[in-house]
Scaffold this motif. Sequence first.
Motif, mmCIF file in Angstrom:
data_model
loop_
_atom_site.group_PDB
_atom_site.id
_atom_site.type_symbol
_atom_site.label_atom_id
_atom_site.label_comp_id
_atom_site.label_asym_id
_atom_site.label_seq_id
_atom_site.Cartn_x
_atom_site.Cartn_y
_atom_site.Cartn_z
ATOM 1 N N GLY A 50 0.668 -1.141 0.063
ATOM 2 C CA GLY A 50 0.135 -0.123 0.230
ATOM 3 C C GLY A 50 0.580 1.194 -0.065
ATOM 4 N N ALA A 51 1.909 1.285 0.820
ATOM 5 C CA ALA A 51 2.672 2.400 0.812
ATOM 6 C C ALA A 51 3.437 2.606 -0.621
ATOM 7 C CB ALA A 51 3.856 2.141 1.885
ATOM 8 N N TRP A 52 4.145 1.634 -1.200
ATOM 9 C CA TRP A 52 4.466 1.823 -2.570
ATOM 10 C C TRP A 52 3.390 2.424 -3.485
ATOM 11 C CZ3 TRP A 52 3.220 0.128 -7.325
ATOM 12 C CH2 TRP A 52 4.216 0.526 -8.472
ATOM 13 N N PHE A 53 2.234 1.880 -3.568
ATOM 14 C CA PHE A 53 1.389 2.534 -4.524
ATOM 15 C C PHE A 53 0.975 3.709 -4.337
ATOM 16 C CE2 PHE A 53 -3.023 3.298 -6.155
ATOM 17 C CZ PHE A 53 -2.979 3.078 -7.323
ATOM 18 N N GLN A 54 0.795 4.098 -2.981
ATOM 19 C CA GLN A 54 0.641 5.743 -2.745
ATOM 20 C C GLN A 54 1.599 6.558 -3.073
ATOM 21 O OE1 GLN A 54 0.418 6.618 1.701
ATOM 22 N NE2 GLN A 54 -0.829 8.368 1.190
ATOM 23 N N GLU A 55 2.993 6.107 -3.094
ATOM 24 C CA GLU A 55 4.019 6.956 -3.686
ATOM 25 C C GLU A 55 3.894 7.298 -5.274
ATOM 26 O OE1 GLU A 55 7.662 4.711 -3.140
ATOM 27 O OE2 GLU A 55 7.048 4.149 -0.886
ATOM 28 N N GLN A 56 3.290 6.325 -5.880
ATOM 29 C CA GLN A 56 2.962 6.517 -7.352
ATOM 30 C C GLN A 56 1.727 7.385 -7.863
ATOM 31 O OE1 GLN A 56 5.500 4.882 -8.611
ATOM 32 N NE2 GLN A 56 5.661 4.078 -6.648
ATOM 33 N N CYS A 57 1.158 8.058 -6.736
ATOM 34 C CA CYS A 57 -0.214 8.582 -6.977
ATOM 35 C C CYS A 57 -0.206 10.169 -6.452
ATOM 36 C CB CYS A 57 -1.050 8.317 -5.865
ATOM 37 S SG CYS A 57 -1.630 6.486 -6.019
ATOM 38 N N ASN A 77 -9.308 -8.883 5.346
ATOM 39 C CA ASN A 77 -9.144 -9.808 4.164
ATOM 40 C C ASN A 77 -8.725 -8.959 2.880
ATOM 41 O OD1 ASN A 77 -9.772 -12.001 5.971
ATOM 42 N ND2 ASN A 77 -12.032 -11.431 5.401
ATOM 43 N N HIS A 78 -9.333 -7.933 2.709
ATOM 44 C CA HIS A 78 -9.000 -7.064 1.578
ATOM 45 C C HIS A 78 -8.863 -5.605 1.635
ATOM 46 C CE1 HIS A 78 -10.817 -10.529 -0.649
ATOM 47 N NE2 HIS A 78 -11.417 -10.834 0.373
ATOM 48 N N ARG A 79 -7.661 -5.106 0.752
ATOM 49 C CA ARG A 79 -7.585 -3.577 1.045
ATOM 50 C C ARG A 79 -7.476 -3.234 -0.568
ATOM 51 N NH1 ARG A 79 -4.070 -2.403 6.477
ATOM 52 N NH2 ARG A 79 -5.673 -3.498 7.846
ATOM 53 N N ALA A 80 -7.641 -1.897 -0.859
ATOM 54 C CA ALA A 80 -7.537 -1.473 -2.256
ATOM 55 C C ALA A 80 -7.276 -0.125 -2.150
ATOM 56 C CB ALA A 80 -8.720 -1.779 -3.151
ATOM 57 N N TYR A 81 -6.783 0.392 -3.045
ATOM 58 C CA TYR A 81 -6.253 1.942 -3.418
ATOM 59 C C TYR A 81 -6.595 2.449 -4.806
ATOM 60 C CZ TYR A 81 -3.683 -0.328 0.480
ATOM 61 O OH TYR A 81 -3.458 -0.890 1.419
ATOM 62 N N SER A 82 -6.872 3.640 -4.978
ATOM 63 C CA SER A 82 -7.134 4.064 -6.282
ATOM 64 C C SER A 82 -6.498 5.497 -6.176
ATOM 65 C CB SER A 82 -8.706 4.266 -6.475
ATOM 66 O OG SER A 82 -9.263 5.211 -5.627
ATOM 67 N N CYS A 83 -6.137 5.877 -7.484
ATOM 68 C CA CYS A 83 -5.458 7.392 -7.793
ATOM 69 C C CYS A 83 -5.422 7.566 -9.371
ATOM 70 C CB CYS A 83 -4.344 7.450 -6.917
ATOM 71 S SG CYS A 83 -2.805 6.471 -7.683
ATOM 72 N N GLU A 84 -4.900 8.649 -9.516
ATOM 73 C CA GLU A 84 -4.360 9.147 -10.863
ATOM 74 C C GLU A 84 -2.820 9.175 -10.500
ATOM 75 O OE1 GLU A 84 -5.868 12.754 -12.612
ATOM 76 O OE2 GLU A 84 -7.935 12.110 -12.442
ATOM 77 N N LEU A 85 -1.922 8.300 -11.462
ATOM 78 C CA LEU A 85 -0.526 8.389 -11.329
ATOM 79 C C LEU A 85 0.368 9.444 -11.535
ATOM 80 C CD1 LEU A 85 0.111 5.085 -13.420
ATOM 81 C CD2 LEU A 85 -0.041 5.287 -11.104
ATOM 82 N N ASN A 86 0.970 9.931 -10.434
ATOM 83 C CA ASN A 86 1.749 11.237 -10.452
ATOM 84 C C ASN A 86 3.064 11.131 -11.605
ATOM 85 O OD1 ASN A 86 3.456 9.785 -9.329
ATOM 86 N ND2 ASN A 86 3.455 10.923 -7.378
ATOM 87 N N LYS A 87 3.190 9.952 -12.259
ATOM 88 C CA LYS A 87 4.311 9.810 -12.841
ATOM 89 C C LYS A 87 4.006 8.411 -13.841
ATOM 90 C CE LYS A 87 6.604 7.650 -9.107
ATOM 91 N NZ LYS A 87 7.762 7.632 -8.121
ATOM 92 N N LYS A 88 4.939 8.154 -14.929
ATOM 93 C CA LYS A 88 4.748 6.965 -15.673
ATOM 94 C C LYS A 88 5.118 5.721 -15.009
ATOM 95 C CE LYS A 88 6.146 4.670 -20.281
ATOM 96 N NZ LYS A 88 6.752 4.861 -21.027
ATOM 97 N N VAL A 89 4.404 4.952 -14.865
ATOM 98 C CA VAL A 89 4.680 3.647 -14.040
ATOM 99 C C VAL A 89 4.559 2.419 -15.162
ATOM 100 C CG1 VAL A 89 4.511 2.050 -12.148
ATOM 101 C CG2 VAL A 89 3.893 4.584 -11.837
ATOM 102 N N GLY A 90 5.474 1.747 -15.376
ATOM 103 C CA GLY A 90 5.390 0.839 -16.455
ATOM 104 C C GLY A 90 5.093 1.461 -17.808
ATOM 105 N N ASN A 91 3.962 0.974 -18.574
ATOM 106 C CA ASN A 91 3.450 1.492 -19.741
ATOM 107 C C ASN A 91 2.668 2.739 -19.572
ATOM 108 O OD1 ASN A 91 5.038 -0.245 -21.214
ATOM 109 N ND2 ASN A 91 3.441 -1.680 -21.380
ATOM 110 N N TRP A 92 1.858 2.881 -18.349
ATOM 111 C CA TRP A 92 0.916 3.865 -18.017
ATOM 112 C C TRP A 92 1.483 5.149 -17.638
ATOM 113 C CZ3 TRP A 92 -1.572 -0.352 -14.277
ATOM 114 C CH2 TRP A 92 -2.163 -1.289 -15.059
ATOM 115 N N ALA A 93 0.953 6.099 -18.338
ATOM 116 C CA ALA A 93 1.348 7.527 -18.155
ATOM 117 C C ALA A 93 1.079 8.310 -17.078
ATOM 118 C CB ALA A 93 1.263 8.233 -19.579
ATOM 119 N N ALA A 94 1.778 9.444 -16.682
ATOM 120 C CA ALA A 94 1.122 9.989 -15.647
ATOM 121 C C ALA A 94 -0.369 10.454 -15.769
ATOM 122 C CB ALA A 94 1.923 11.391 -15.260
ATOM 123 N N GLY A 95 -1.243 10.640 -14.692
ATOM 124 C CA GLY A 95 -2.735 10.925 -14.971
ATOM 125 C C GLY A 95 -3.653 9.633 -15.172
ATOM 126 N N THR A 96 -3.001 8.294 -15.505
ATOM 127 C CA THR A 96 -3.688 7.255 -15.921
ATOM 128 C C THR A 96 -4.409 6.942 -14.348
ATOM 129 O OG1 THR A 96 -2.039 6.366 -17.302
ATOM 130 C CG2 THR A 96 -3.648 4.762 -16.403
#
Length: 489
Positions: A50-57, A77-96
């Motif tokens: 979760g901490a790593w994903f937040q860094e991308q947001c 049992n389950h957790r989830a996180y959502s956001c728009e990326l603040n930078k390119k991660v893999g093939n997904w551009a910032a704002g995805t």
Amino acid sequence: MQVRLIALAALASCGASHALTPAQIDAARAAGTLKEVYVAGASAQRLFVGAWFQEQCKPTTFDVFFNGTGAAPSGSNHRAYSCELNKKVGNWAAGTKVLFVKRDQGGSTQGVVPVASGAAQDFMAVDGTCTATGKPSPATDILNAGFACNNVFSRLADAGVSDVEPALLNKPVNLLAPAVAVATTSLDVGTINQTVMAVAVNKKAYRALQEAQGLIGAGAALDDDPAKQPSLPRTFVSAAFSGKLSGGTADRRGWNVVIPASVDADVENKQVNVCRRNVGSGTQASFNAEFLNNDCSNVAGNKLAVLGQTTGTTNSTVVAPTTTAAALGTQWWNLGSGSGNVETCLGSTVENAAGTAYAIGVLSRENTPTPTGTTTDKGYRFVKLDGIAPTRDNAKVGAYGFVYAATMQWNKTTLTDTAVKSFLSQMRSNAGRAASLSIADVDTQEGVLAPPTTYSGPYAALTDAVTLKFASRVARNTSASCSPLAIVK
């Protein structure tokens, strides 16, 4: 927390917030603009992930979802996180727009067996059926869920995470009944971090140990000063988890080994309450290897059986305890499907039992009984082992040895979405590096290390402060948790 401060500063400078809420997720999903990633296994890694994903947001778009209902969903049992990326991660551009869903239920085996065999699993449904909890949206902390989601649906995991390599989870002691190993040749496996594991006791046991060891005065209250952290012998821990200790027995071998009658007059009759993970847990698998040599030997006499579990080459059956959590009695154990279950067992079930009840358990050190920046107290505390505190600084140099390499894996055949694979590849390569760990939640930082493979040159030659803070100079052989921990850099 460091992450909270960063997020709050960003919010202050950005004006109106645009969190990626359930309604927005539904809209983006319908429009085909939402990217979704589903990962299963290893509840001990849930805060790290979760901490790593937040860094991308982008902070103003970050939201957190826990399974459950109401203002305080459990998230066990389950957790989830959502956001728009603040930078390119893999093939997904910032704002995805990205939704990242993590299944913790069932532990590490759920990040190995179904992934290797291509079997569907239940994941939390993050959609318009989720309800607001009243906590901030956008979120500033991965521990504060803005939304509660109570539904699940079935799908293949994109990847799995395990606290130890898949091969160790294929050993009989770590397999769910009927203990049939799965072929792991279908998996693309790689190390994601080193995890510091630790032994914990409930607060009543912690206080008694402090008094027994002369760290506080007779009858004094529990003291959270790190200098007054009590210690347990590794031999006591091994005995407790292998069923060799119990209260009320003829020879009185139990808590009285470490707590004298001068501290607790009833200590000879104190029940040994064990809060452990169930079969298939990577946390339990690492404990089995570290303390019981099980299953690191093919010779029965060279390993200890696991309390509450009958193990053979064809079965791995969980045996129900015969008593309940209590102050007095013989022995009792609780099998939890996730780290949150162990925290509840230690800090609520046993801590709140009538009388002065004691319990012992094992958790990854990224968990904390008193999360920074909150007033929460989960009712348990970590202890030293043979006088050595379970800290990142002790673990990274080899002074504290209960350290194992976590892995991420995906099925080379079933993961066909190249963009998702690219996202996961970048996560696996970068999440465990010192630079990533340094901006993660401060509580998470205490339980994870950057493996020696993530930095170049010898450890003694490191000068960068961030790298030095997290760089580990120790490791086991590659994908071999049963090998000794050794200084390799």
